[in-house]
Design a protein around this motif. Structure first.
Motif, PDB file in Angstrom:
ATOM      1  N   GLY A  32       0.797  -1.228   0.000  1.00  0.00           N
ATOM      2  CA  GLY A  32       0.000   0.000   0.000  1.00  0.00           C
ATOM      3  C   GLY A  32       0.825   1.270   0.000  1.00  0.00           C
ATOM      4  N   LEU A  33       1.896   1.284  -0.803  1.00  0.00           N
ATOM      5  CA  LEU A  33       2.783   2.454  -0.850  1.00  0.00           C
ATOM      6  C   LEU A  33       2.710   3.138  -2.213  1.00  0.00           C
ATOM      7  CD1 LEU A  33       5.715   0.552   0.813  1.00  0.00           C
ATOM      8  CD2 LEU A  33       4.782   2.696   1.733  1.00  0.00           C
ATOM      9  N   ASP A  34       2.801   4.451  -2.215  1.00  0.00           N
ATOM     10  CA  ASP A  34       2.899   5.199  -3.469  1.00  0.00           C
ATOM     11  C   ASP A  34       4.257   4.880  -4.093  1.00  0.00           C
ATOM     12  OD1 ASP A  34       3.223   7.091  -5.474  1.00  0.00           O
ATOM     13  OD2 ASP A  34       3.521   8.754  -4.082  1.00  0.00           O
ATOM     14  N   THR A  35       4.228   4.245  -5.253  1.00  0.00           N
ATOM     15  CA  THR A  35       5.481   3.774  -5.857  1.00  0.00           C
ATOM     16  C   THR A  35       6.471   4.908  -6.119  1.00  0.00           C
ATOM     17  OG1 THR A  35       4.272   3.865  -7.920  1.00  0.00           O
ATOM     18  CG2 THR A  35       4.668   1.673  -7.007  1.00  0.00           C
ATOM     19  N   ILE A  36       5.950   6.049  -6.558  1.00  0.00           N
ATOM     20  CA  ILE A  36       6.871   7.158  -6.905  1.00  0.00           C
ATOM     21  C   ILE A  36       7.550   7.689  -5.636  1.00  0.00           C
ATOM     22  CG2 ILE A  36       7.077   9.453  -7.934  1.00  0.00           C
ATOM     23  CD1 ILE A  36       4.691   8.751  -9.730  1.00  0.00           C
ATOM     24  N   SER A  37       6.742   7.971  -4.631  1.00  0.00           N
ATOM     25  CA  SER A  37       7.327   8.484  -3.388  1.00  0.00           C
ATOM     26  C   SER A  37       8.231   7.442  -2.734  1.00  0.00           C
ATOM     27  CB  SER A  37       6.230   8.877  -2.394  1.00  0.00           C
ATOM     28  OG  SER A  37       5.540   9.995  -2.885  1.00  0.00           O
ATOM     29  N   LEU A  38       7.856   6.175  -2.872  1.00  0.00           N
ATOM     30  CA  LEU A  38       8.696   5.118  -2.310  1.00  0.00           C
ATOM     31  C   LEU A  38      10.074   5.131  -2.979  1.00  0.00           C
ATOM     32  CD1 LEU A  38       9.190   2.541  -0.624  1.00  0.00           C
ATOM     33  CD2 LEU A  38       8.146   1.224  -2.485  1.00  0.00           C
ATOM     34  N   GLY A  39      10.089   5.176  -4.317  1.00  0.00           N
ATOM     35  CA  GLY A  39      11.368   5.204  -5.039  1.00  0.00           C
ATOM     36  C   GLY A  39      12.189   6.426  -4.668  1.00  0.00           C
ATOM     37  N   ASN A  40      11.513   7.581  -4.561  1.00  0.00           N
ATOM     38  CA  ASN A  40      12.232   8.802  -4.180  1.00  0.00           C
ATOM     39  C   ASN A  40      12.831   8.676  -2.778  1.00  0.00           C
ATOM     40  OD1 ASN A  40      11.655  10.069  -6.586  1.00  0.00           O
ATOM     41  ND2 ASN A  40       9.863  11.137  -5.815  1.00  0.00           N
ATOM     42  N   THR A  41      12.069   8.059  -1.887  1.00  0.00           N
ATOM     43  CA  THR A  41      12.550   7.914  -0.504  1.00  0.00           C
ATOM     44  C   THR A  41      13.724   6.941  -0.441  1.00  0.00           C
ATOM     45  OG1 THR A  41      10.316   8.375   0.281  1.00  0.00           O
ATOM     46  CG2 THR A  41      11.810   7.343   1.855  1.00  0.00           C
ATOM     47  N   LEU A  42      13.623   5.861  -1.219  1.00  0.00           N
ATOM     48  CA  LEU A  42      14.743   4.908  -1.259  1.00  0.00           C
ATOM     49  C   LEU A  42      15.988   5.578  -1.853  1.00  0.00           C
ATOM     50  CD1 LEU A  42      12.726   1.790  -2.480  1.00  0.00           C
ATOM     51  CD2 LEU A  42      13.856   2.008  -0.243  1.00  0.00           C
ATOM     52  N   ALA A  43      15.778   6.382  -2.891  1.00  0.00           N
ATOM     53  CA  ALA A  43      16.906   7.089  -3.508  1.00  0.00           C
ATOM     54  C   ALA A  43      17.544   8.045  -2.500  1.00  0.00           C
ATOM     55  CB  ALA A  43      16.440   7.851  -4.747  1.00  0.00           C
ATOM     56  N   MET A  44      16.705   8.704  -1.722  1.00  0.00           N
ATOM     57  CA  MET A  44      17.226   9.612  -0.692  1.00  0.00           C
ATOM     58  C   MET A  44      18.034   8.820   0.346  1.00  0.00           C
ATOM     59  SD  MET A  44      17.434  12.707   0.376  1.00  0.00           S
ATOM     60  CE  MET A  44      16.132  13.621  -0.464  1.00  0.00           C
ATOM     61  N   ALA A  45      17.506   7.651   0.712  1.00  0.00           N
ATOM     62  CA  ALA A  45      18.206   6.833   1.710  1.00  0.00           C
ATOM     63  C   ALA A  45      19.579   6.411   1.182  1.00  0.00           C
ATOM     64  CB  ALA A  45      17.369   5.600   2.054  1.00  0.00           C
ATOM     65  N   VAL A  46      19.648   6.040  -0.103  1.00  0.00           N
ATOM     66  CA  VAL A  46      20.934   5.638  -0.682  1.00  0.00           C
ATOM     67  C   VAL A  46      21.897   6.828  -0.629  1.00  0.00           C
ATOM     68  CG1 VAL A  46      22.117   4.923  -2.798  1.00  0.00           C
ATOM     69  CG2 VAL A  46      19.931   3.857  -2.191  1.00  0.00           C
ATOM     70  N   GLU A  47      21.398   7.997  -1.006  1.00  0.00           N
ATOM     71  CA  GLU A  47      22.304   9.147  -1.044  1.00  0.00           C
ATOM     72  C   GLU A  47      22.763   9.554   0.368  1.00  0.00           C
ATOM     73  OE1 GLU A  47      21.090  12.355  -3.606  1.00  0.00           O
ATOM     74  OE2 GLU A  47      23.195  12.916  -3.846  1.00  0.00           O
ATOM     75  N   LEU A  48      21.858   9.460   1.321  1.00  0.00           N
ATOM     76  CA  LEU A  48      22.252   9.774   2.704  1.00  0.00           C
ATOM     77  C   LEU A  48      23.279   8.746   3.208  1.00  0.00           C
ATOM     78  CD1 LEU A  48      18.786  10.783   4.211  1.00  0.00           C
ATOM     79  CD2 LEU A  48      20.754  12.298   3.886  1.00  0.00           C
ATOM     80  N   TYR A  73      18.174  14.138   8.598  1.00  0.00           N
ATOM     81  CA  TYR A  73      19.590  13.771   8.561  1.00  0.00           C
ATOM     82  C   TYR A  73      20.476  14.913   8.048  1.00  0.00           C
ATOM     83  CZ  TYR A  73      18.304   9.206  10.149  1.00  0.00           C
ATOM     84  OH  TYR A  73      17.828   8.168  10.932  1.00  0.00           O
ATOM     85  N   GLY A  74      19.931  16.129   8.110  1.00  0.00           N
ATOM     86  CA  GLY A  74      20.743  17.329   7.907  1.00  0.00           C
ATOM     87  C   GLY A  74      21.134  17.633   6.473  1.00  0.00           C
ATOM     88  N   MET A  75      20.427  17.059   5.478  1.00  0.00           N
ATOM     89  CA  MET A  75      20.776  17.350   4.085  1.00  0.00           C
ATOM     90  C   MET A  75      19.537  17.685   3.243  1.00  0.00           C
ATOM     91  SD  MET A  75      23.935  14.752   3.287  1.00  0.00           S
ATOM     92  CE  MET A  75      24.734  15.877   2.167  1.00  0.00           C
ATOM     93  N   PRO A  76      18.785  18.735   3.623  1.00  0.00           N
ATOM     94  CA  PRO A  76      17.572  19.080   2.860  1.00  0.00           C
ATOM     95  C   PRO A  76      17.873  19.452   1.415  1.00  0.00           C
ATOM     96  CG  PRO A  76      18.106  20.812   4.444  1.00  0.00           C
ATOM     97  CD  PRO A  76      19.003  19.651   4.747  1.00  0.00           C
ATOM     98  N   GLN A  77      19.111  19.850   1.140  1.00  0.00           N
ATOM     99  CA  GLN A  77      19.481  20.234  -0.238  1.00  0.00           C
ATOM    100  C   GLN A  77      19.419  19.053  -1.206  1.00  0.00           C
ATOM    101  OE1 GLN A  77      21.493  20.004   2.363  1.00  0.00           O
ATOM    102  NE2 GLN A  77      23.561  19.325   1.837  1.00  0.00           N
ATOM    103  N   LEU A  78      19.337  17.824  -0.671  1.00  0.00           N
ATOM    104  CA  LEU A  78      19.261  16.654  -1.555  1.00  0.00           C
ATOM    105  C   LEU A  78      17.843  16.402  -2.068  1.00  0.00           C
ATOM    106  CD1 LEU A  78      21.503  14.016   0.303  1.00  0.00           C
ATOM    107  CD2 LEU A  78      22.156  15.625  -1.502  1.00  0.00           C
ATOM    108  N   PHE A  79      16.878  17.150  -1.548  1.00  0.00           N
ATOM    109  CA  PHE A  79      15.482  16.903  -1.909  1.00  0.00           C
ATOM    110  C   PHE A  79      15.119  17.622  -3.209  1.00  0.00           C
ATOM    111  CE2 PHE A  79      11.004  18.425  -1.569  1.00  0.00           C
ATOM    112  CZ  PHE A  79      10.372  17.197  -1.685  1.00  0.00           C
ATOM    113  N   SER A  80      14.558  16.866  -4.175  1.00  0.00           N
ATOM    114  CA  SER A  80      14.040  17.457  -5.409  1.00  0.00           C
ATOM    115  C   SER A  80      12.534  17.279  -5.390  1.00  0.00           C
ATOM    116  CB  SER A  80      14.604  16.741  -6.637  1.00  0.00           C
ATOM    117  OG  SER A  80      15.995  16.838  -6.657  1.00  0.00           O
ATOM    118  N   GLY A  81      11.807  18.321  -5.122  1.00  0.00           N
ATOM    119  CA  GLY A  81      10.371  18.139  -5.024  1.00  0.00           C
ATOM    120  C   GLY A  81       9.617  19.441  -5.018  1.00  0.00           C
TER     121      GLY A  81
END
Ligand code: SF4
Length: 460
Positions: free
Chosen positions: A359-375, A422-430
């Motif tokens: 029950g997850l939004d696939t797009i937001s899920l992928g974006n969140t996983l991508a953020m986790a990898v970058e962090l 985690y102190g890196m808001p500049q990594l967010f594209s949204g």
């Protein structure tokens, strides 16, 4: 006279009211997402920073004036509410058959308010609403597909989603994950984007909605039936024979994978990658259809029938028996594939399947996983993940998010909050606190304007 019939469901008081919106208001605000639902949400949802998961928030589940009548892409169902992801107005929509069954039952929209004492599901049979206990299908293993099946069975149906309209949340909605959505019949239609509409349903302890029966003939409500049918027939003929329709029917929306890649607009590595990702051929639909058995399906009465449903029958990512197909789209495939550096089609399809089931939004899920990898790559998160790294690690994280387990509790808040924490808001594209979809605005500049000006991030 044209009217819009609403069933108001007060879960706190277990009380139902029927309301009729008259023509004068409908002329100002058409039904569906942007009109009537937005107007009523603004009027009825308390202002002043209420928590979107508070019982005072409401869900407006509305059809549009053409849903169930016209035949091209009109069987959409819209969910409007205050978003738990960003705290403001949002809307999310899905295809399938729900809007047809809702309207046939006599209602054009549902307003869900309050909060049940214990988990329940709503049944509307021949226009008669009733709440049934859902404690036995709340928690743990009750994914979207399994919940849909048992709700159908408990009400005398075979497990065939084409026979009734069903809306359910999975574990992510129950666990108030801020990137959760609502699964609609038939077969994994998802109101995913918009920021946590599934969590709002979960906060009300509403597991699902089943609607069927009714005798309403929408065509009889047309002001000029003959004229409408003539125009409709002409449009259907032109669209059904159009080359784009043929391509969409054959390959679905994921025909875009190679096209978007060829113009350098395929985002990857949390929107940090530049130019083109090396080779996305294995996650293009041309490749997937060549290598995996795929069913083709469509929303109610839509001749385009763009839905591709491949099956993985063997290997480490095979679907289980109860999870036969995955309803697959371009944006899902991008988000849980190239976006995180994955070009293994079996891993990508399995992630999509898990997102739909949990029950997850696939797009937001992928974006969140991508953020986790970058962090993680920046040393901020202690996770053993990398771009295109161990596919099993990503699968593990998807479960963690849906159940808010361990680090999944942070990821369940979505990519923006994760970056801030985690102190890196500049990594967010949204935009409006929600990550961007599958079109890089640096290559497709018109999208930049759309992202910037939309009342919530565009696309489905
Ligand atoms: S079948 Fe495809 S084009 Fe038709 S309504 Fe559904 S999603 Fe839209």
């Amino acid at each position: 006279m044209t009217v819009f019939r609403i069933l108001r469901v007060d879960l706190s008081r277990e009380h139902f009211t029927e309301e009729v919106i008259k023509e004068d208001l409908l002329k100002k605000f058409l039904g569906g997402r942007g009109g009537l639902a937005a107007y009523l949400a603004l009027k009825e949802i308390p202002r002043g920073g209420i928590d979107p998961l508070d019982p005072s928030n409401k869900l407006f589940i509305f059809s549009g004036p053409l849903s169930g009548i016209a035949t091209i892409s009109s069987s959409r169902i819209n969910v409007t509410t205050r978003s738990p992801l960003n705290g403001v107005y949002t809307h999310s929509n899905a295809g399938g058959n729900f809007s047809y069954w809702l309207r046939r039952s006599g209602y054009d929209g549902l307003i869900i308010e309050g909060k049940a004492d214990e988990p329940v599901y709503l049944v509307i049979k021949d226009g008669e609403p009733k709440l049934k206990p859902a404690k036995h299908i709340w928690g743990g293993k009750w994914t979207g597909g399994a919940s849909t099946k048992i709700i159908l069975e408990e009400n005398g149906f075979p497990p065939d989603e084409t026979k009734a309209g069903v809306a359910v949340i999975g574990p992510a909605g129950e666990n108030l994950v801020k990137i959760s959505g609502i699964r609609f019949s038939d077969y994994e239609r998802f109101a995913g984007r918009g920021g946590g509409v599934g969590a709002v349903m979960g906060s009300k302890l509403l597991k699902g909605i089943l609607v069927w029966g009714g005798t309403r003939d929408l065509s009889k409500e047309l002001v000029d039936r003959a004229k409408f049918m003539k125009v409709n027939t002409d449009i259907v003929k032109r669209i059904a024979t159009h080359d784009t329709t043929k391509v969409l029917h054959k390959y679905g929306t994921n025909v875009l994978m190679n096209i978007i890649q060829s113009i350098g607009a395929l985002p990857h590595y949390n929107f940090g990658g530049t130019g083109k990702l090396k080779d996305v051929t294995p996650v293009s639909e041309e490749y997937i259809k060549d290598h995996y058995p795929t069913e083709v399906h469509g929303c109610y009465n839509c001749p385009i029938g763009c839905t591709q449903m491949p099956i993985i029958k063997s290997g480490p990512f095979k679907f289980s028996v109860t999870e036969k197909y995955v309803k697959q789209e371009y944006e899902n495939t991008w988000s849980l594939g190239p976006n995180i550096g994955i070009t293994d089609p079996e891993a990508d399809l399995k992630y999509q399947k898990l997102a739909n089931e949990l029950g997850l939004d696939t797009i937001s899920l992928g974006n969140t996983l991508a953020m986790a990898v970058e962090l993680a790559k920046n040393g901020k998160l202690n996770l053993d993940v990398d771009w295109g790294g161990d596919p099993g690690a990503i699968e593990y994280l998807i479960y963690k998010i849906a159940y808010r387990d361990g680090v999944g509790d942070d990821l369940a808040e979505g990519d923006y909050r994760l970056a801030v924490k985690y102190g890196m808001p500049q990594l967010f594209s949204g935009s409006r606190g929600q990550g961007l979809p599958a079109y890089d605005p640096r290559a497709l500049k018109g999208f930049a304007i759309a992202y910037y000006t939309a009342n919530r991030v565009v696309t489905t």
